[in-house]
Design an enzyme around this catalytic site. Structure first.
Site, PDB file in Angstrom:
ATOM      1  N   ARG A   1      59.893  68.599  61.478  1.00  0.00           N
ATOM      2  CA  ARG A   1      60.425  68.069  60.220  1.00  0.00           C
ATOM      3  C   ARG A   1      61.870  67.630  60.396  1.00  0.00           C
ATOM      4  NH1 ARG A   1      57.127  70.454  55.998  1.00  0.00           N
ATOM      5  NH2 ARG A   1      55.899  72.207  56.786  1.00  0.00           N
TER       6      ARG A   1
ATOM      7  N   GLY B   1      62.158  65.199  51.124  1.00  0.00           N
ATOM      8  CA  GLY B   1      61.295  64.117  51.571  1.00  0.00           C
ATOM      9  C   GLY B   1      62.014  62.819  51.845  1.00  0.00           C
TER      10      GLY B   1
ATOM     11  N   ARG C   1      64.866  75.475  48.891  1.00  0.00           N
ATOM     12  CA  ARG C   1      66.002  74.605  48.572  1.00  0.00           C
ATOM     13  C   ARG C   1      66.396  74.855  47.114  1.00  0.00           C
ATOM     14  NH1 ARG C   1      61.450  71.405  48.740  1.00  0.00           N
ATOM     15  NH2 ARG C   1      61.863  70.807  50.890  1.00  0.00           N
TER      16      ARG C   1
ATOM     17  N   GLN D   1      59.938  76.795  53.405  1.00  0.00           N
ATOM     18  CA  GLN D   1      61.199  76.131  53.071  1.00  0.00           C
ATOM     19  C   GLN D   1      61.685  76.649  51.737  1.00  0.00           C
ATOM     20  OE1 GLN D   1      64.137  75.096  53.370  1.00  0.00           O
ATOM     21  NE2 GLN D   1      63.663  73.278  54.553  1.00  0.00           N
TER      22      GLN D   1
ATOM     23  N   GLN E   1      58.908  74.025  64.250  1.00  0.00           N
ATOM     24  CA  GLN E   1      58.487  75.325  63.720  1.00  0.00           C
ATOM     25  C   GLN E   1      57.015  75.561  64.030  1.00  0.00           C
ATOM     26  OE1 GLN E   1      58.975  75.452  59.461  1.00  0.00           O
ATOM     27  NE2 GLN E   1      59.322  77.656  59.429  1.00  0.00           N
TER      28      GLN E   1
ATOM     29  N   HIS F   1      78.048  59.606  12.003  1.00  0.00           N
ATOM     30  CA  HIS F   1      78.846  58.394  11.849  1.00  0.00           C
ATOM     31  C   HIS F   1      78.014  57.128  11.671  1.00  0.00           C
ATOM     32  CE1 HIS F   1      80.660  54.757  13.636  1.00  0.00           C
ATOM     33  NE2 HIS F   1      81.652  55.076  12.851  1.00  0.00           N
TER      34      HIS F   1
END
Length: 888
Positions: free
Chosen positions: A115, A130, A309, A307, A181, A843
């Site tokens: 990756r 991605g 994130r 993963q 990995q 307003h």
């Protein structure tokens, strides 16, 4: 340490420059003991060594820097040339040897996931998953090298180039690492969000799950099951039909397979594993201290984290309430004030000081007006514990913004809120002490007081307050001046509440009474909306009339009108003096600036450029008035509106006398007289505040100039990234931090905050409350909003985001995110108004009624859904906006 390869146990969260966002996160997770499949990172140093073998990349970078977001064809062409070029380059021998050595240590027989891991993805403020490529089930050395090379080339995919352009990353400064990995072949995989990405609820874990590899539903090929967990309990299961899945092939690569029919509606993940996964996700969130978006896999009874994130799409929660044990509700101050854009810390600090509630001392910052995402949110939870307030507040909020009212109502009707609603013993007394004098004055205004002098009284109070504040701040410098500004700001709003609020509040109640009684006594109230026309004393309407007068002066001098088309701020007055009629026009312009030069769009933000600071900003409004309005027509229209209102009042009273009685007619006449007398001062409190903001701004900028001269600030406007307390401490030379470093961080935060869309209402758990909208049948291609000014018209849509750039033609329909007094000049040209926010008493609604044009507000996404040039029908009576045809 090998410069070309790093093992996961050699990497942590600080390894971003070497391992990229994905690699740094995987190393951090590995070292924290989470179940991550083992692997290594081919460092950004390897990528740089690879790119340096090219003689063409320097030219490619020049081409990239010339691209813009709207040049998609060029982006596509340049990206493809770069990718093809990089794929043709050999990997340097030293890099290849390092990758091969690491791969052999991990095992040459196994399959690997390869990756890309860029230095501009999976960041706390810019998580863009991605951007580059992923290769699964990679077998053998040559396939591994090919996958690594392709990952490097994928730094220049179209989407990656666009991402960097959009987020301001220099193409030369972004590098890519490659994660290698050991491949996991899960029975089930998916994505876990440690907070609900849709509602924003921070205590809800949301899990998507499907059979096989997660790429099947990440790519949108199949739907995934949805499970939600809260407080250790599964609170939602949504089982999807899963006909396909992606699996690895024995010889490498992947394939799409059809699933047996019995699996289509089968729950992918067992309940006990759902709960185990939710607990694991919360542990990861706790480790990072921030909500996470986690890729995971499950097989042979083992959960794997592939993963993690940060979730960057959640709207932030105010720190002051995040850890509350009780349910708290917060609503947007910006939606209430018709300014939903992000503000800088000085503006937030000043408003928290001005706000009169939730303070220990007058000059303190409020504890119930809270900052989040560069906006302010009011926390009314404590007062909503009082039953009468729970009944009254949603009704009051309806006049401000229907969406806010419905969102607050949704929270206070929840069982949890009802159970926790136990007000403090002293709270009723405090609220009573604040409300009683206002209520008494309102009752007197409605029942017996002579209100004919309300405008003059409020105007006199306004001038006295502004003069007193100018006198108080005159001759004071340094930290003492900032402390005086803080004291001046802290005491202002309470005086406005007690001395001025009873007048416009009386007008609102009188108008509500007029509506209700005419409906009850006459069966309809068709004339009532005309009573809003040309209210006397409205400072915003008077500003619009003064601008019309200014335009009429400009049209006398053709050279002046030509000059206004090209005038620039830096030389505005010098250039004006050079054209025929310029000096004469300047007299009128400076007179206008003396009265209204402190105003501008978004004027509640002290850092916004005022008209007096940017006279060119008025040029478009002046030219638009000249183009669209006949000389003197603005005054004639105002007089016509007043006559129309007086005639409507006469007809209503006469009809009630005819149908009911003299007593009923006298009561209606009283209500109409009070409404017409007092409603004109509705804009006075804000005008007073804006004049004070201008006064405070001048003082703050004078102090900022001294700090810039001493090198403490890079330039004077940087002061707006500080708070009042911080500025005073810096001037006192007792500020412990590096000022420039702090301001640099605040600037980055401000840029990020500008991209956020603030919710109208949310809870302390981050849940966005949208409320239940009123239901009614509407035509196809229509949008529903809140009707605030009656009438039906058809015309051409003009979507305006910045009034200084507007180019309305007579009969156009103004489509805006919001309006405030800085937008008033546009109302002379518009025949109808549509806004994304607002309510009956905000307003735009008030000015639309005064001008007699239909208006619909609270139309979610109006500036996105409606296109410039479309033909629309605006029904300001029912609140419907209908698209009749596409752009002209």
């Amino acid at each position: 340490m090998n410069p070309y390869v790093l093992q996961f146990d050699e990497i942590d969260g600080d390894s971003l420059p070497d391992a990229g966002g994905k690699g740094a996160n995987l190393g951090e997770l590995t070292n924290a003991g989470f179940p991550v499949p083992p692997g290594f990172c081919v460092t950004t140093g390897s990528y740089r060594a690879f790119v340096e073998t090219s003689t063409e990349m320097k030219g490619f970078f020049v081409q990239l820097n010339e691209l813009t977001l709207d040049s998609l064809d060029q982006i596509r062409a340049v990206g493809e040339r770069i990718r093809n070029h990089l794929r043709s380059l050999p990997i340097p021998s030293g890099v290849r040897a390092a990758i091969t050595s690491a791969w052999r240590k991990k095992g040459t027989e196994g399959a690997y996931a390869v990756r890309s891991s860029a230095t501009a993805e999976d960041l706390p403020t810019a998580s863009f998953a991605g951007q580059q490529e992923t290769y699964l089930n990679v077998l053998g050395e040559e396939d591994l090298m090919e996958a690594v090379r392709n990952c490097w080339a994928s730094l220049f995919t179209d989407r990656a180039i666009v991402y960097r352009l959009k987020n301001g990353f220099d193409h030369r400064d972004v590098y890519v690492s490659v994660v290698v990995q050991q491949m996991v072949f899960p029975e089930v995989s998916g994505i876990l969000f440690t907070a609900d990405p849709i509602s924003g609820h921070r205590s809800t874990v949301s899990i998507d799950a499907g059979f096989g590899l997660g790429e099947a539903f990440v790519s949108g090929m199949v739907s995934a099951d949805l499970y939600q967990v809260r407080s250790g309990q599964i609170v939602k299961k949504q089982i999807a039909e899963k006909k396909k899945a992606i699996y690895g092939l024995p010889g490498g690569g992947t394939e799409i397979r059809g699933l047996p029919r019995e699996q289509w509606k089968q729950q992918a993940l067992p309940d006990e594993t759902i709960l185990e996964l939710a607990r694991l996700g919360k542990r990861i969130e706790q480790h990072y201290g921030k909500e996470q978006d986690i890729e995971w896999g499950w097989g042979d009874g083992q959960l794997w984290i592939l993963q993690s994130r940060p979730i960057t799409t959640l709207y932030p929660i105010p720190d002051e309430v995040r850890d509350s044990e009780k349910l708290r509700v917060l609503f947007s101050f910006g939606h209430q004030q018709m300014m939903t854009e992000a503000m800088k810390p000085m503006a937030l600090s000043i408003w928290r000081t001005v706000f009169p509630f939730g303070k220990e001392r007058a000059e303190s910052e409020s504890r119930v007006l809270l900052p989040a995402g560069g906006r302010l949110f009011i926390d009314p939870t404590e007062v909503l514990y009082i039953k009468p307030v729970r009944r009254i507040m949603p009704r009051l909020l309806m006049g401000i913004d229907e969406g806010i009212a419905r969102g607050v109502m949704e929270v206070i009707q929840r069982e949890r809120f009802q159970q926790e609603a136990r007000p403090r013993k002293d709270l009723r007394k405090q609220v009573g002490q604040r409300v009683k004098p206002i209520a008494v004055n309102v009752i007197k205004n409605l029942m017996c007081r002579d209100t004919s002098g309300a405008v003059e009284k409020c105007h006199r109070i306004m001038e006295e307050w502004v003069a007193r504040s100018e006198e108080q701040l005159a001759g004071v410098t340094g930290a003492a001046r900032i402390r005086l500004i803080r004291q001046n700001a802290g005491s202002l709003m309470m005086k406005l509440f007690t001395q001025m609020l009873p007048y416009p509040l009386s007008g609102v109640i009188a108008y509500k009474g007029i509506q209700d009684f005419t409906r009850r006594w006459l069966g309809e109230n068709g004339d009532v909306h005309r009573l809003n026309r040309s209210l006397s004393g409205n400072v915003t309407s008077e500003m619009g009339l003064a601008l019309g007068d200014l335009a009429d002066q400009a049209r006398k001098f053709p050279e002046v009108t030509e000059y206004l088309k090209m005038a620039r701020n830096g030389t505005f007055y010098e250039g004006l003096s050079q054209v025929r009629g310029g000096e004469e026009f300047r007299i009128y312009l400076e007179r206008f600036m003396d009265r209204y030069g402190m105003r501008c769009p978004g004027e509640i933000d002290i850092s916004r450029t005022r008209w007096r600071e940017s006279p060119q900003a008025l040029a478009a409004a002046i030219l638009g008035h000249i183009r669209n309005v006949e000389p003197g027509a603005h005054r004639l229209n105002f007089d016509r509106g007043r006559a129309e209102a007086e005639e409507a009042a006469r007809r209503i009273v006469e009809e009630i006398r005819r149908r009911k009685s003299r007593w009923h007619a006298r009561w209606m006449a009283r209500l109409i007289r009070v409404f017409r007398d007092v409603m004109g001062v509705r804009e006075h409190p804000k005008y007073i505040l804006v004049r004070h903001l201008d006064l405070w701004k001048r003082g703050i900028l004078e102090e900022a100039e001294t700090l810039a001269a001493r090198g403490i600030l890079e330039e004077k406007n940087d002061v707006f990234h500080l708070t009042l307390d911080e500025l005073a401490a810096i001037l006192d030379e007792r500020f412990p931090e590096d000022v420039r470093e702090l301001i640099g961080k605040r600037k980055r935060d401000y840029v990020r905050n500008q991209t956020l869309s603030p919710p109208r209402v949310m809870t302390h758990e981050g849940e966005i409350m949208r409320g239940v909208k009123r239901e009614m049948e509407i035509p196809e291609d229509s949008l529903l909003g809140t009707p605030v000014s009656a009438g039906v018209v058809e015309g051409v849509a003009r979507v305006v985001m910045d009034p200084a750039q507007a180019n309305l033609q007579p009969g156009d329909i103004l489509i805006a995110p919001f309006t405030d007094p800085g937008w008033t000049p546009l109302f002379h040209s518009a025949q109808a108004l549509v806004m994304e926010v607002g309510g009956l008493m905000t307003h735009g609604a008030v000015v639309a009624r005064e001008y007699g044009i239909p208006a619909v507000v609270g139309v979610d996404g109006a500036t996105r859904h409606i296109k410039d040039g479309q033909c629309l029908r605006i029904d300001g009576t029912q609140g419907i906006v209908t698209v009749l045809s596409e752009e002209e």
